[in-house]
Design a protein around this motif. Structure first.
Motif, PDB file in Angstrom:
ATOM      1  N   THR A  30       0.447  -1.373  -0.185  1.00 28.42           N
ATOM      2  CA  THR A  30       0.315  -0.032   0.345  1.00 28.42           C
ATOM      3  C   THR A  30       0.892   0.958  -0.223  1.00 28.42           C
ATOM      4  O   THR A  30       2.060   1.365   0.547  1.00 28.42           O
ATOM      5  N   TYR A  31       0.858   1.905  -0.916  1.00 26.71           N
ATOM      6  CA  TYR A  31       1.533   2.928  -1.007  1.00 26.71           C
ATOM      7  C   TYR A  31       0.328   4.954  -0.769  1.00 26.71           C
ATOM      8  O   TYR A  31      -0.800   4.613  -0.926  1.00 26.71           O
ATOM      9  N   ASP A  32       1.041   6.120  -0.949  1.00 26.50           N
ATOM     10  CA  ASP A  32       0.041   7.260  -1.031  1.00 26.50           C
ATOM     11  C   ASP A  32       0.920   7.319  -2.814  1.00 26.50           C
ATOM     12  O   ASP A  32       2.142   7.521  -2.982  1.00 26.50           O
ATOM     13  N   LEU A  33       0.245   8.278  -3.299  1.00 26.95           N
ATOM     14  CA  LEU A  33       0.909   8.699  -4.848  1.00 26.95           C
ATOM     15  C   LEU A  33       0.022  10.360  -4.475  1.00 26.95           C
ATOM     16  O   LEU A  33      -0.277  10.413  -3.564  1.00 26.95           O
ATOM     17  N   GLU A  34       0.057  10.756  -5.850  1.00 25.34           N
ATOM     18  CA  GLU A  34      -0.181  12.120  -6.016  1.00 25.34           C
ATOM     19  C   GLU A  34      -2.008  13.060  -5.453  1.00 25.34           C
ATOM     20  O   GLU A  34      -1.102  14.120  -4.933  1.00 25.34           O
ATOM     21  N   TYR A  35      -2.659  11.935  -5.592  1.00 26.48           N
ATOM     22  CA  TYR A  35      -3.182  12.046  -5.050  1.00 26.48           C
ATOM     23  C   TYR A  35      -4.454  10.765  -4.840  1.00 26.48           C
ATOM     24  O   TYR A  35      -5.455  11.052  -4.681  1.00 26.48           O
ATOM     25  N   GLY A  36      -3.868  10.969  -3.697  1.00 25.97           N
ATOM     26  CA  GLY A  36      -4.897   9.573  -3.215  1.00 25.97           C
ATOM     27  C   GLY A  36      -3.987   8.492  -2.508  1.00 25.97           C
ATOM     28  O   GLY A  36      -2.629   8.885  -2.484  1.00 25.97           O
ATOM     29  N   THR A  37      -4.389   6.990  -1.965  1.00 25.79           N
ATOM     30  CA  THR A  37      -3.853   6.132  -1.313  1.00 25.79           C
ATOM     31  C   THR A  37      -4.081   4.953  -2.303  1.00 25.79           C
ATOM     32  O   THR A  37      -4.950   4.707  -3.122  1.00 25.79           O
ATOM     33  N   ALA A  38      -3.591   3.777  -2.423  1.00 27.65           N
ATOM     34  CA  ALA A  38      -3.448   2.580  -3.566  1.00 27.65           C
ATOM     35  C   ALA A  38      -3.266   1.394  -2.718  1.00 27.65           C
ATOM     36  O   ALA A  38      -1.890   1.716  -2.269  1.00 27.65           O
ATOM     37  N   THR A  39      -3.211   0.168  -2.865  1.00 19.93           N
ATOM     38  CA  THR A  39      -3.007  -0.824  -3.088  1.00 19.93           C
ATOM     39  C   THR A  39      -2.512  -1.424  -4.097  1.00 19.93           C
ATOM     40  O   THR A  39      -3.358  -1.826  -5.402  1.00 19.93           O
ATOM     41  N   LEU A  40      -0.961  -2.398  -4.722  1.00 16.88           N
ATOM     42  CA  LEU A  40      -0.490  -3.041  -5.795  1.00 16.88           C
ATOM     43  C   LEU A  40      -0.668  -3.985  -4.984  1.00 16.88           C
ATOM     44  O   LEU A  40       0.069  -4.466  -4.015  1.00 16.88           O
TER      45      LEU A  40
END
Ligand SMILES: O=P(O)(O)OC[C@H]1O[C@H](OP(=O)(O)OP(=O)(O)O)[C@H](O)[C@@H]1O
Ligand SMILES: Nc1ncnc2[nH]cnc12
Length: 201
Positions: free
Chosen positions: A122-132
């Motif tokens: 799970t990680y943060d990006l420029e506009y949110g959080t997601a899981t790869l």
């Protein structure tokens, strides 16, 4: 391995002489071609973000060919034995790059899409959080993996993808992107990973 050279295709306004080699007599580069086929969308997907929309590039075959050839040259330069595609826009680039390079492609997907045993981050990006996630058996020992995506922004996505590949027992030889948003310093976050971007913003 069979080497396939695409037919030389003229792009841009008639008479400009830009070709799929990525260079014209006038010195037009792949970066010039890419820049001319990216659309800036203000305040998407949230206020304050200038979204770099690649759909004009995808819809212009000759320009897309220039860019894919450039990424394939990068993949060859890294000695990649497999290309890892980051969902979703990375899929659109990594598959033709793998085809052009003559290597396989492994999907790195958003959570819940892959069957079987998976590794996830799970990680943060420029506009949110997601899981790869990636399938636990996606890579072979000794694989040299090139990550492919459209945009490097904060580097959160690429960092997570790098961790996933390494956790699966393979080596990440580099990251190839169309564009790098330098003001978000993703490159620093990923150091010392080798990063190739066609254009900087
Ligand atoms: O460097 P970062 O800050 O992590 O941002 C870069 C990531 O953001 C975008 O993906 P997004 O998660 O929006 O997914 P999409 O391709 O499915 O639209 C882009 O395609 C990169 O994967
Ligand atoms: N500004 C941006 N445009 C397109 N994709 C992105 N991913 C992260 N930031 C982005």
């Amino acid at each position: 391995m069979t080497t396939i050279e695409p037919a030389e295709t003229t792009i841009g306004p008639a008479g400009t002489g830009t070709t799929t080699s990525g260079l014209s007599a006038a010195g037009t580069t792949a970066a010039d071609v890419l820049r001319a086929h990216i659309r800036d969308v203000a305040d998407f997907p949230q206020p304050g973000v200038v979204f770099k929309d690649i759909t004009p590039l995808l819809g212009t075959p000759a320009a897309f060919t220039v860019v894919i050839n450039e990424l394939a040259t990068t993949a060859g330069g890294y000695g990649a034995t497999v290309v890892a595609a980051i969902e979703a826009r990375g899929f659109l680039l990594a598959a033709p790059v793998a085809y052009r390079t003559g290597v396989g492609v492994v999907p790195i997907r958003k959570q819940g899409k892959l069957p079987g045993e998976t590794v996830s981050r799970t990680y943060d990006l420029e506009y949110g959080t997601a899981t790869l996630e990636v399938q636990a058996d996606a890579f072979q020992p000794g694989d040299r993996v090139l990550l492919v995506d459209d945009v490097l922004a904060t580097g959160g996505t690429a960092a997570a993808a790098t961790e996933l590949v390494r956790a699966s027992g393979a080596e990440v030889v580099g990251l190839a992107v169309l564009m790098e948003l330098t003001f978000l310093a993703g490159r620093d976050r990923l150091a010392p990973l080798a990063i190739s971007s066609i254009m900087e913003v």
